[in-house]
Design an enzyme around this catalytic site. Structure first.
Site, PDB file in Angstrom:
ATOM      1  N   ARG A 268       0.839  -1.202   0.000  1.00 34.98           N
ATOM      2  CA  ARG A 268       0.000   0.000   0.000  1.00 34.98           C
ATOM      3  C   ARG A 268       0.870   1.246   0.000  1.00 34.98           C
ATOM      4  NH1 ARG A 268       1.836   3.155   4.378  1.00 34.98           N
ATOM      5  NH2 ARG A 268       1.340   2.250   6.392  1.00 34.98           N
TER       6      ARG A 268
ATOM      7  N   ARG B 252      -5.323   5.528   0.931  1.00 38.79           N
ATOM      8  CA  ARG B 252      -4.403   4.405   1.060  1.00 38.79           C
ATOM      9  C   ARG B 252      -4.696   3.563  -0.167  1.00 38.79           C
ATOM     10  NH1 ARG B 252      -2.122   3.496   6.548  1.00 38.79           N
ATOM     11  NH2 ARG B 252      -1.212   5.542   6.829  1.00 38.79           N
TER      12      ARG B 252
ATOM     13  N   CYS C 297       1.381  10.636   9.490  1.00 41.83           N
ATOM     14  CA  CYS C 297       2.355  10.135  10.464  1.00 41.83           C
ATOM     15  C   CYS C 297       3.755  10.172   9.843  1.00 41.83           C
ATOM     16  CB  CYS C 297       1.991   8.702  10.844  1.00 41.83           C
ATOM     17  SG  CYS C 297       3.185   7.927  11.941  1.00 41.83           S
TER      18      CYS C 297
ATOM     19  N   THR D 230       6.145   8.295  10.072  1.00 38.38           N
ATOM     20  CA  THR D 230       6.666   6.988   9.636  1.00 38.38           C
ATOM     21  C   THR D 230       6.289   6.695   8.185  1.00 38.38           C
ATOM     22  OG1 THR D 230       4.669   5.827  10.336  1.00 38.38           O
ATOM     23  CG2 THR D 230       6.472   5.951  11.933  1.00 38.38           C
TER      24      THR D 230
HETATM   25  P1  ADP Z   1      -1.456  -0.174   7.007  1.00 37.86           P
HETATM   26  O1  ADP Z   1      -0.993  -1.298   6.193  1.00 37.86           O
HETATM   27  O2  ADP Z   1      -2.279   0.741   6.206  1.00 37.86           O
HETATM   28  O3  ADP Z   1      -0.313   0.479   7.705  1.00 37.86           O
HETATM   29  P2  ADP Z   1      -2.515  -1.954   9.106  1.00 37.86           P
HETATM   30  O4  ADP Z   1      -1.195  -2.401   9.612  1.00 37.86           O
HETATM   31  O5  ADP Z   1      -3.542  -1.614  10.124  1.00 37.86           O
HETATM   32  O6  ADP Z   1      -2.437  -0.661   8.161  1.00 37.86           O
HETATM   33  O7  ADP Z   1      -3.084  -3.098   8.155  1.00 37.86           O
HETATM   34  C1  ADP Z   1      -4.307  -2.907   7.520  1.00 37.86           C
HETATM   35  C2  ADP Z   1      -4.950  -4.222   7.166  1.00 37.86           C
HETATM   36  O8  ADP Z   1      -4.212  -4.870   6.146  1.00 37.86           O
HETATM   37  C3  ADP Z   1      -5.033  -5.200   8.331  1.00 37.86           C
HETATM   38  O9  ADP Z   1      -6.267  -5.875   8.293  1.00 37.86           O
HETATM   39  C4  ADP Z   1      -3.919  -6.167   8.023  1.00 37.86           C
HETATM   40  O10 ADP Z   1      -4.119  -7.461   8.574  1.00 37.86           O
HETATM   41  C5  ADP Z   1      -4.006  -6.219   6.514  1.00 37.86           C
HETATM   42  N1  ADP Z   1      -2.773  -6.720   5.889  1.00 37.86           N
HETATM   43  C6  ADP Z   1      -1.537  -6.217   5.993  1.00 37.86           C
HETATM   44  N2  ADP Z   1      -0.661  -6.935   5.284  1.00 37.86           N
HETATM   45  C7  ADP Z   1      -1.368  -7.953   4.717  1.00 37.86           C
HETATM   46  C8  ADP Z   1      -1.032  -9.037   3.870  1.00 37.86           C
HETATM   47  N3  ADP Z   1       0.210  -9.233   3.433  1.00 37.86           N
HETATM   48  N4  ADP Z   1      -2.039  -9.859   3.482  1.00 37.86           N
HETATM   49  C9  ADP Z   1      -3.307  -9.662   3.893  1.00 37.86           C
HETATM   50  N5  ADP Z   1      -3.683  -8.655   4.687  1.00 37.86           N
HETATM   51  C10 ADP Z   1      -2.735  -7.800   5.097  1.00 37.86           C
HETATM   52  N1  IOM Z   2       1.185   5.389  11.824  1.00 34.94           N
HETATM   53  C1  IOM Z   2       0.602   5.323  13.106  1.00 34.94           C
HETATM   54  N2  IOM Z   2      -0.674   4.687  13.034  1.00 34.94           N
HETATM   55  N3  IOM Z   2       1.461   4.781  14.184  1.00 34.94           N
HETATM   56  C2  IOM Z   2       2.889   4.851  14.006  1.00 34.94           C
HETATM   57  C3  IOM Z   2       0.839   5.032  15.450  1.00 34.94           C
HETATM   58  C4  IOM Z   2       1.771   5.027  16.678  1.00 34.94           C
HETATM   59  O1  IOM Z   2       2.383   6.076  16.941  1.00 34.94           O
HETATM   60  O2  IOM Z   2       1.829   3.961  17.359  1.00 34.94           O
END
Ligand code: ADP
Ligand code: IOM
Length: 343
Positions: free
Chosen positions: A113, A216, A258, A260
């Site tokens: 993403r 996203r 953020c 990061t």
């Molecule tokens: P972001 O990727 O936007 O930083 P999250 O860590 O909250 O946000 O992940 C968002 C969603 O994507 C969650 O449901 C997570 O389990 C799913 N996800 C992340 N990586 C994978 C993957 N490789 N395969 C399937 N689902 C994934």
């Molecule tokens: N990107 C954001 N969701 N994350 C880094 C939150 C945090 O500070 O834990």
């Protein structure tokens, strides 16, 4: 607000980098869109278990509050925002990321993403209700122009029935509701209005609208064909760039809520089953550190692993190109698989 107090066991980037002196130097500043230091740090103050704890409110936050944000950026991305410049490269022809699990024994799915925000609008934490609705309108209109395998429909969160929402979240397609870190940052104001999800027929291409970032843009599918997932994402991002103007800074790359997520704003992850390495977290973490990888739980950030399945992704997003970050993730995942086989 007086200088905030953090519990003794707090290890967020905010509590490590915000001194009382820095706080009093920055506390009365305000960006053109009216964003203040207290707003920027509220999430980390209310949630001491944040990993970072700050959310920018607009492009100017990254300049005005640089004395706090730059050290956080430097530490997280190993990138000096005062001396270096970010470079972007999303050309799939430059990608060197062979399938790390051709027999399909370990990797369940791959997801890449990128975050994007619209130039000329504040970022989500500082977005007024009306502006959020305009963003949703501009983005959902742009999505209508996508063709072929990227063609799909936009589903606003408002009006979506609870069962559909729960299934989309459980299947990893949709963002969670009520995230307390985003809540404190002001990113959940007026929920669920203005939020939604776009996806194509087989949900291999998705766009989240107005969650942590305004967009996203997501490409995902079962298995470990990282090249195919990246190619789809790159094509979609190019198509959307022809319709929308994204916030970009020549030093910091794509600007995000953020710090990061600056630079590439990209998180390339696999869901991978590693039960033996899960019992030997020291080795697991050592390999991940070597390839600048991050370990998350099965439901994303701030979640736990289940059944020996982990979310492994690139940690650095700034000062590295998209193709470099994906290539490094693929090599790190290959090494994790080799180690799992040795155990
Ligand atoms: P972001 O990727 O936007 O930083 P999250 O860590 O909250 O946000 O992940 C968002 C969603 O994507 C969650 O449901 C997570 O389990 C799913 N996800 C992340 N990586 C994978 C993957 N490789 N395969 C399937 N689902 C994934
Ligand atoms: N990107 C954001 N969701 N994350 C880094 C939150 C945090 O500070 O834990």
């Amino acid at each position: 607000m007086p200088y905030p107090t953090f519990p003794d066991d707090c290890s967020s980037a905010l509590c490590r980098h915000l001194s009382p002196e820095l706080y009093s130097r920055l506390k009365d500043l305000k960006t053109r869109y009216g964003y203040t230091l207290d707003q920027m740090i509220r999430s980390g103050v209310e949630n001491p278990d944040s990993s970072i704890g700050v959310y920018a409110g607009d492009e100017e936050s990254y300049r005005l509050f640089a004395p706090l944000l730059n050290p956080i950026i430097r530490e997280y991305h190993s990138f000096d925002p005062e001396k270096e410049r970010h470079r972007s490269d999303m050309d799939p022809a430059h990608l060197d990321a062979p399938d790390p699990d051709p027999e399909g024994k370990y990797v369940l799915s791959t997801r890449i993403r990128v975050g994007r925000n619209l130039h000329c609008f504040p970022l989500g934490a500082n977005l007024a209700r009306r502006e959020r609705l305009i963003v949703e309108c501009l983005v959902s209109d742009a999505l209508k122009s996508l063709e072929g395998d990227l063609a799909g429909s936009y589903y606003p969160l408002e009006g979506m029935d609870d069962a559909t929402k729960a299934r989309l979240i459980e299947d990893h397609f949709l963002f969670k509701e009520g995230d307390r870190f985003l809540e404190s940052a002001g990113l959940n104001r007026d929920w669920p209005e203005g939020r939604g999800i776009y996806h194509n027929h087989d949900k291999s291409f998705l766009v989240w609208v107005n969650e942590e970032d305004q967009l996203r843009i997501i490409s995902m599918e079962p298995g470990a064909d990282i090249g195919r997932v990246f190619e789809r994402l790159s094509r979609a991002v190019s198509a959307l760039e022809r319709k929308l103007s994204f916030s970009y800074d020549e030093r910091l790359g794509y600007l995000s809520s953020c710090p990061t997520n600056l630079g590439t704003a990209m998180r390339a992850s696999v869901h991978i089953r590693l039960p033996k390495l899960g019992e030997d977290m020291e080795t697991f973490r050592e390999i991940c550190d070597r390839y600048a990888l991050q370990i998350r739980g099965i439901h994303g950030e701030h979640s736990e692993s289940e059944g020996g399945i982990y979310d492994v992704s690139n940690r650095r997003r700034l000062g590295i190109t998209e193709v470099e970050a994906v290539g490094e993730m693929a090599r790190g995942v290959r090494e994790l698989i080799e180690q799992e086989e040795r155990l």
